[in-house]
Design an enzyme around this catalytic site. Structure first.
Site, short mmCIF file in Angstrom:
data_model
loop_
_atom_site.label_atom_id
_atom_site.label_comp_id
_atom_site.label_asym_id
_atom_site.label_seq_id
_atom_site.Cartn_x
_atom_site.Cartn_y
_atom_site.Cartn_z
N GLU A 141 -0.23 -5.01 6.13
CA GLU A 141 1.42 -5.57 5.64
C GLU A 141 2.33 -5.93 6.03
O GLU A 141 2.99 -6.76 5.47
CB GLU A 141 1.81 -3.91 5.33
CG GLU A 141 1.42 -2.48 4.91
CD GLU A 141 1.25 -1.04 4.80
OE1 GLU A 141 1.61 -0.70 3.68
OE2 GLU A 141 2.61 -0.58 5.62
N THR B 23 0.61 -1.38 -0.02
CA THR B 23 0.06 0.31 0.14
C THR B 23 0.78 1.55 0.14
O THR B 23 2.31 1.36 0.61
CB THR B 23 -1.84 -0.22 1.33
OG1 THR B 23 -1.98 -0.73 1.46
CG2 THR B 23 -1.84 1.28 1.23
N GLY C 253 3.20 4.96 7.49
CA GLY C 253 2.58 5.61 7.36
C GLY C 253 0.92 5.95 6.72
O GLY C 253 -0.18 7.02 6.18
N ASP D 80 6.42 -4.19 -1.42
CA ASP D 80 6.22 -2.88 -0.54
C ASP D 80 6.89 -1.65 -0.30
O ASP D 80 8.00 -1.74 -0.15
CB ASP D 80 5.08 -3.58 0.72
CG ASP D 80 4.33 -2.42 1.11
OD1 ASP D 80 3.26 -1.76 1.63
OD2 ASP D 80 3.58 -2.81 2.68
N ASP E 89 8.49 3.89 5.01
CA ASP E 89 8.50 5.44 4.73
C ASP E 89 9.76 5.53 5.47
O ASP E 89 10.98 7.13 5.82
CB ASP E 89 7.44 5.70 6.42
CG ASP E 89 6.52 5.42 5.90
OD1 ASP E 89 5.71 6.01 4.79
OD2 ASP E 89 5.91 4.82 6.60
N THR F 12 4.11 4.53 -3.72
CA THR F 12 5.15 3.87 -4.78
C THR F 12 4.85 2.33 -4.67
O THR F 12 4.89 2.00 -5.88
CB THR F 12 6.69 3.28 -3.57
OG1 THR F 12 7.25 4.65 -2.83
CG2 THR F 12 7.57 3.09 -4.91
N LYS G 97 14.26 8.08 1.36
CA LYS G 97 13.79 6.77 2.75
C LYS G 97 15.40 6.21 3.12
O LYS G 97 14.67 6.26 3.69
CB LYS G 97 12.69 5.78 1.39
CG LYS G 97 11.44 6.72 1.40
CD LYS G 97 10.58 7.53 1.95
CE LYS G 97 9.64 8.72 1.43
NZ LYS G 97 8.82 7.20 0.94
#
Length: 228
Positions: free
Chosen positions: A103, A25, A96, A81, A84, A28, A121
């Site tokens: 996840e 989710t 975030g 995935d 952050d 990206t 990141k």
């Protein structure tokens, strides 16, 4: 093509025909899902996918990606995935977007977990990004005080744009904790997990096998050996 799109498209190349795939989710992971949709339509790629949020589920369904559940598939071949923050050893802060529990469930079910992000990141020490902690709504104020003691920080209840408390897909609240430098992510993650009222934290430690990091210059793939 921006960095997030580059990372998402590159990670889609790790998905092979017949795989059971966990779909992440976020901004990206969005590009990963988009690229997989193209591969399904144009290449006839056969996959079964488990989305980590209602938002990703809606996107995947619109693209014609075959969807399933963890209960139906059991172990996944791969999960991809975003993150952050990405620290040493591919330790992560996630959540975030508010989907950290699903996840983590999906990542833990995958034989290979690939994290995708733009290179900004990547950090030397986790903690610049506020650490999300998902908590049950009943008595959340008391849980927040427990979290404050464990993390030595004053948690902030996450709120939606309308000012109401943000509610996860699982019906829980999220506390955002500005911890500063987290010197022992694994230890803090264990301590938070033991607190009554805490469902899960956004610390993903010893989980990621591979990171796909992108910037304007290109894409870098970083591997991390770990045992399941």
């Amino acid at each position: 093509m921006d960095a997030k799109q580059r990372a998402g498209f590159r990670a889609a190349e790790f998905v092979e025909d017949g795989m059971r795939v966990g779909l992440g989710t976020g901004t990206t992971a969005y590009w990963l899902v988009e690229r997989l949709g193209v591969r399904v339509r144009e290449e006839g790629l056969r996959v079964r996918c488990v989305p980590t949020s209602r938002r990703t589920e809606e996107q995947a369904r619109a693209l014609g990606l075959p969807l399933s559940t963890l209960g139906e598939l059991g172990e996944l071949d791969i999960a991809v995935d975003g993150a952050d923050e990405i620290g040493p050893g591919l330790a992560l802060i996630k959540g975030g977007g508010g989907a950290l529990l699903r996840e983590k469930l999906v990542a833990a079910a995958a034989r290979r977990f690939v994290v995708i992000a733009d290179k900004s990141k990547q950090v030397e020490v986790l903690g610049r990004f506020p650490l999300p902690v998902e908590v049950v709504r009943f008595g959340w104020e008391l849980t927040a005080r427990r979290v404050a003691g464990a993390a030595n920080v004053e948690p902030a209840l996450r709120r939606s744009p309308d000012g109401e408390p943000f509610v996860t897909d699982n019906g829980n609240y999220i506390l955002d904790c500005r911890c500063g430098a987290i010197q022992d992510p694994a230890g803090l993650g264990r301590e938070l997990k033991l607190l009554t009222g805490v469902v899960e934290s956004g610390l993903f430690v010893h989980m990621a096998d591979l990171a796909v990091l992108a910037d304007e210059a290109g894409v870098e793939v970083v591997e991390q050996n770990r045992e399941r």
